[in-house]
Structure formats: C-alpha cells, structure tokens
Motif scaffolding. Structure first.
Motif, mmCIF file in Angstrom:
data_model
loop_
_atom_site.group_PDB
_atom_site.id
_atom_site.type_symbol
_atom_site.label_atom_id
_atom_site.label_comp_id
_atom_site.label_asym_id
_atom_site.label_seq_id
_atom_site.Cartn_x
_atom_site.Cartn_y
_atom_site.Cartn_z
ATOM 1 N N VAL A 13 5.544 -38.025 -16.164
ATOM 2 C CA VAL A 13 6.577 -37.235 -15.509
ATOM 3 C C VAL A 13 7.894 -37.992 -15.616
ATOM 4 C CG1 VAL A 13 7.285 -36.301 -13.276
ATOM 5 C CG2 VAL A 13 4.877 -36.314 -13.891
ATOM 6 N N PRO A 14 8.999 -37.322 -15.985
ATOM 7 C CA PRO A 14 10.290 -38.026 -16.011
ATOM 8 C C PRO A 14 10.622 -38.572 -14.618
ATOM 9 C CG PRO A 14 10.488 -35.815 -16.970
ATOM 10 C CD PRO A 14 9.123 -35.922 -16.370
ATOM 11 N N ASN A 15 11.146 -39.761 -14.560
ATOM 12 C CA ASN A 15 11.477 -40.392 -13.287
ATOM 13 C C ASN A 15 12.730 -39.737 -12.706
ATOM 14 O OD1 ASN A 15 12.230 -42.019 -11.180
ATOM 15 N ND2 ASN A 15 11.929 -43.933 -12.276
ATOM 16 N N PRO A 16 12.600 -38.950 -11.629
ATOM 17 C CA PRO A 16 13.763 -38.282 -11.046
ATOM 18 C C PRO A 16 14.785 -39.265 -10.474
ATOM 19 C CG PRO A 16 11.864 -38.031 -9.619
ATOM 20 C CD PRO A 16 11.371 -38.678 -10.884
ATOM 21 N N CYS A 17 14.373 -40.487 -10.201
ATOM 22 C CA CYS A 17 15.289 -41.484 -9.646
ATOM 23 C C CYS A 17 16.367 -41.892 -10.656
ATOM 24 C CB CYS A 17 14.535 -42.725 -9.188
ATOM 25 S SG CYS A 17 13.388 -42.405 -7.835
ATOM 26 N N LEU A 18 16.121 -41.621 -11.928
ATOM 27 C CA LEU A 18 17.087 -42.003 -12.951
ATOM 28 C C LEU A 18 18.274 -41.050 -13.029
ATOM 29 C CD1 LEU A 18 14.680 -43.158 -15.784
ATOM 30 C CD2 LEU A 18 15.847 -44.539 -14.070
ATOM 31 N N SER A 19 18.202 -39.946 -12.298
ATOM 32 C CA SER A 19 19.337 -39.029 -12.286
ATOM 33 C C SER A 19 19.730 -38.593 -10.884
ATOM 34 C CB SER A 19 19.023 -37.783 -13.121
ATOM 35 O OG SER A 19 17.912 -37.098 -12.580
ATOM 36 N N CYS A 20 18.918 -38.882 -9.910
ATOM 37 C CA CYS A 20 19.110 -38.360 -8.555
ATOM 38 C C CYS A 20 20.199 -39.095 -7.769
ATOM 39 C CB CYS A 20 17.787 -38.391 -7.809
ATOM 40 S SG CYS A 20 17.872 -37.708 -6.148
ATOM 41 N N GLY B 108 10.918 -44.545 -1.632
ATOM 42 C CA GLY B 108 10.508 -43.588 -2.656
ATOM 43 C C GLY B 108 9.618 -44.158 -3.741
ATOM 44 N N LEU B 109 8.649 -44.951 -3.362
ATOM 45 C CA LEU B 109 7.794 -45.604 -4.350
ATOM 46 C C LEU B 109 7.037 -44.622 -5.240
ATOM 47 C CD1 LEU B 109 6.361 -48.558 -2.245
ATOM 48 C CD2 LEU B 109 8.104 -48.653 -4.039
ATOM 49 N N ARG B 110 6.794 -43.424 -4.744
ATOM 50 C CA ARG B 110 6.047 -42.445 -5.533
ATOM 51 C C ARG B 110 6.949 -41.514 -6.334
ATOM 52 N NH1 ARG B 110 2.088 -39.484 -1.777
ATOM 53 N NH2 ARG B 110 4.056 -38.870 -0.878
ATOM 54 N N ALA B 111 8.254 -41.565 -6.111
ATOM 55 C CA ALA B 111 9.177 -40.671 -6.806
ATOM 56 C C ALA B 111 9.102 -40.783 -8.326
ATOM 57 C CB ALA B 111 10.609 -40.900 -6.320
ATOM 58 N N PRO B 112 8.949 -41.975 -8.900
ATOM 59 C CA PRO B 112 8.826 -42.044 -10.361
ATOM 60 C C PRO B 112 7.615 -41.279 -10.910
ATOM 61 C CG PRO B 112 9.396 -44.195 -9.492
ATOM 62 C CD PRO B 112 9.066 -43.311 -8.312
ATOM 63 N N MET B 113 6.662 -40.963 -10.033
ATOM 64 C CA MET B 113 5.487 -40.188 -10.443
ATOM 65 C C MET B 113 5.687 -38.703 -10.139
ATOM 66 S SD MET B 113 2.537 -42.793 -9.110
ATOM 67 C CE MET B 113 3.395 -43.271 -7.610
ATOM 68 N N GLY B 114 6.912 -38.344 -9.696
ATOM 69 C CA GLY B 114 7.199 -36.959 -9.365
ATOM 70 C C GLY B 114 6.696 -36.537 -8.006
ATOM 71 N N LEU B 115 6.375 -37.519 -7.144
ATOM 72 C CA LEU B 115 5.861 -37.239 -5.812
ATOM 73 C C LEU B 115 6.876 -37.652 -4.764
ATOM 74 C CD1 LEU B 115 2.266 -38.651 -6.333
ATOM 75 C CD2 LEU B 115 2.989 -36.262 -6.441
ATOM 76 N N GLY B 116 7.164 -36.760 -3.854
ATOM 77 C CA GLY B 116 8.140 -37.070 -2.828
ATOM 78 C C GLY B 116 7.516 -37.538 -1.533
ATOM 79 N N GLY C 265 21.589 -30.890 -2.164
ATOM 80 C CA GLY C 265 21.362 -29.618 -2.833
ATOM 81 C C GLY C 265 20.293 -29.622 -3.913
ATOM 82 N N LEU C 266 19.436 -30.649 -3.941
ATOM 83 C CA LEU C 266 18.328 -30.679 -4.897
ATOM 84 C C LEU C 266 17.040 -30.257 -4.211
ATOM 85 C CD1 LEU C 266 18.951 -34.084 -6.717
ATOM 86 C CD2 LEU C 266 19.426 -31.787 -7.577
ATOM 87 N N LYS C 267 16.131 -29.713 -4.987
ATOM 88 C CA LYS C 267 14.816 -29.338 -4.457
ATOM 89 C C LYS C 267 14.041 -30.606 -4.115
ATOM 90 C CE LYS C 267 14.233 -25.151 -7.164
ATOM 91 N NZ LYS C 267 13.386 -24.515 -8.203
ATOM 92 N N PRO C 268 13.229 -30.560 -3.071
ATOM 93 C CA PRO C 268 12.332 -31.697 -2.779
ATOM 94 C C PRO C 268 11.349 -31.886 -3.921
ATOM 95 C CG PRO C 268 12.465 -30.206 -0.903
ATOM 96 C CD PRO C 268 13.131 -29.512 -2.056
ATOM 97 N N LEU C 269 10.885 -33.111 -4.089
ATOM 98 C CA LEU C 269 9.840 -33.391 -5.062
ATOM 99 C C LEU C 269 8.515 -32.870 -4.519
ATOM 100 C CD1 LEU C 269 10.761 -37.053 -6.089
ATOM 101 C CD2 LEU C 269 11.278 -34.932 -7.324
ATOM 102 N N ALA C 270 7.546 -32.693 -5.373
ATOM 103 C CA ALA C 270 6.229 -32.227 -4.937
ATOM 104 C C ALA C 270 5.606 -33.279 -4.020
ATOM 105 C CB ALA C 270 5.328 -32.010 -6.150
ATOM 106 N N LEU C 271 5.050 -32.842 -2.924
ATOM 107 C CA LEU C 271 4.351 -33.745 -2.003
ATOM 108 C C LEU C 271 2.905 -33.858 -2.427
ATOM 109 C CD1 LEU C 271 5.790 -32.578 1.428
ATOM 110 C CD2 LEU C 271 6.323 -34.661 0.195
ATOM 111 N N ALA C 272 2.369 -35.040 -2.305
ATOM 112 C CA ALA C 272 0.949 -35.262 -2.662
ATOM 113 C C ALA C 272 0.072 -34.857 -1.505
ATOM 114 C CB ALA C 272 0.722 -36.712 -3.028
#
Length: 112
Positions: free
Chosen positions: A3-10, A85-93, A105-112
């Motif tokens: 999964v692309p790491n959302p932290c690299l653009s967020c 946000g340790l799980r954010a790089p895996m696409g988990l919020g 104004g961004l959507k939340p990441l998917a919760l595990a």
C-alpha cells in the motif's frame, strides 16, 4: 502488493497536534532533534516550534499538507512523532490520525 504510504503526502498530524517531548532528545543534550526547531516549555520539556499555534504547523513540515508533505527532519524527529500513526504506512488508521486527516479535509484511513 504494498500500500502506498499515505504519510508521504499527508502531513495532517504535523498540522494538527502539539508536539512536546523531553529535552534530552535535543542535539545540545546528546539527542538528534535540532534545538532551533523547538521552544522551551519547562526545564525538561520542549515543543516543536509552530505546533502550539491556533492553526498548528510544525516548523519541520515541508510541502503542502494533504498533497505532498513530509518531515524535514524525519530521521531526527522526536519520540511523539516516531510513535504517531505507526500503522499508517500500511494504510491503517487510528483515531488520532483520522481526526487529523478529517481536520484538513482528507478521508480517514481504513481502521483495522
């Protein structure tokens, strides 16, 4: 498939929360965080410059939040930032990450 790491653009967390940490993490005290990017809070606690404003924005944040933002001191960031946000790089919020993302104004990441 990774999964692309959302932290690299967020950068939402860097524009949402106060960042306080122990002064022992400062370069002048043997740590890695540049002293010039912080302000003293108490004798033992410092804060990342800019994170206590009404509209916070960490002094180490580079780029445009929500589009292409990154930490200018990623390798030397303080403990609260390394632990966030340790799980954010895996696409988990998590709750704090999702609050920060919603705030800009961004959507939340998917919760595990």
């Amino acid at each position: 498939m990774s999964v692309p790491n959302p932290c690299l653009s967020c950068g939402a967390c860097c524009a949402s929360f106060r960042v306080d940490f122990d002064a022992s993490e400062l370069q002048s005290q043997g740590g890695c965080v540049p002293d010039g990017l912080t302000v003293p809070v108490t004798g033992h606690i410092v804060r990342m410059r800019g994170t206590d404003h009404a509209s916070p924005r960490c002094a180490a944040l580079v780029g445009r939040v929500g589009e292409a933002a990154s930490c200018g001191i990623h390798e030397w960031r303080p403990a609260p930032c390394r632990e966030f946000g340790l799980r954010a790089p895996m696409g988990l919020g998590d709750e704090a990450c999702d609050r920060a993302r919603t705030r800009i104004g961004l959507k939340p990441l998917a919760l595990a």
